[in-house]
Scaffold this active site. Sequence first.
Site: not given
Length: 494
Positions: A16, A243
Amino acid sequence: MSVENSVSFLAIDLGASSGRAMLGTISNDKLELKEIRRFPNPIMEVNDRLYWDLFYLYNQIIVALQEVKSHSLNITSIGIDTWGVDFVCFGKDGEPLRMPYSYRDPRTFGAPDRFFTKIPKEELYKKTGIQIMNFNSLFQLDTLLRDNSSIYPVIDKVLFMPDALSYLLTGKMVTEYTIASTSQMINPHSNKFDISLLEAIQLSGDHFAPIVFAGHKIGNISSSVQHLTGLQDLSVIAVAGHDTASAVLATPAEDKNFAYLSSGTWSLMGIESDRPVINDETFALNFTNEGGADGSTRLLKNICGMWLIEQCKKEWENKQPVSYQEIVTAAEQSVPFRCFINPDSPCFAAPGSMITAIQAYCKETAQYIPQTMGEIARCIYESLAFRYRQVLANLQQLAEFPIHTLHIIGGGAQNKLLNTFTADAIGKPVQAGPSEATAIGNILLQGKAAGIVDSKEEMRQIVRNSINIETFNPENTAQWNNHYSDYLAVYREI
């Protein structure tokens, strides 16, 4: 299964805040990683809305593949993993209808309560087993519907971020299960979208591509990508698109008696379960059941992680450059146990100033107000360690086995100070590494698709063969025990 000849794969690991392309080579039951390129993943602010730049990320992948070609690297396949929940909407012509919103966009504040007028909170949790968080895909889509978004009536397909990028590479649409499981739209028992939830947001199963599981070959790169990169016959594999699912697969555990902490912008703490755990206790504790790369369930809790430090670092750098190690050193030299925060308080989700938000929290809870970089960082690190203790205690209540060890994986595994704090706070050994767990899990799943790696146990043995694991044993637990009540006294439920 021993691999004598080297076989290489490319992992695209998008977090992110940053992304990386990692070359992974499996040979002789070991894995070697090499960074091909690293790049920022900035959130774009446009007219008070926060977006991800889909085409920028696609171009970064293209550049990585061009570098693979220019260095004459022989790779078998490529796999993409990203953060959870966010998605891209496509029209019938296969074109994206707009750039995807970031989960940090404030438009979904209050979205869960608005949705609960359609389906009550407890009923929603029982259907999905997913932690109620305002940015879950379900609430994002419901917000688009409520806001009369111009694109909503013409949505043909909704693809989660790794699936959208794989589509841009191949022209083929799939929905990989682990990333879909973060959406709060999947029934974890049937592994399918819950039709009643889709109907509540005026969508159907036809708005999503077929569900596939980690290790599925999506297809080869398109002729366009071949032209741009000079590569041919390169497979694109649906790895564990989330992830954290990829990272957990790379946990170097030797048995099941462990909890994991995937430490990055977010901290995700959990255990592996053979089945979903959805009951009154998990509902009350707001725990989530997400898909594991091997078909297991990741019973976990999302905890705000290095986001707090990352945002403070940006502000400190307005005055002068500062490294993460300098922040850690300053924290280490500061007075311990002076003030604490609840890292998961909504006030830290997207504040205009993280430093101001932390100081305001301490003032409102009648604590010492940290001023220096070291004091603020120490407050964050100690609060995270106590939050980990809180969540680990809840996990132990839910687990059907004793938790002996906490494995810290991901970038946060390199923070020795926080690892030390965590071991002391939880009173259990902490094993740190690998820091590149997500990329490793991504590579290992490509290895499975290529037929050179079999089971999860074999994958974890390869990880243990390939990395140095640092153990942090608790040494000052009594002192941390003495201050845990101070943390709880200013911890505010959210």
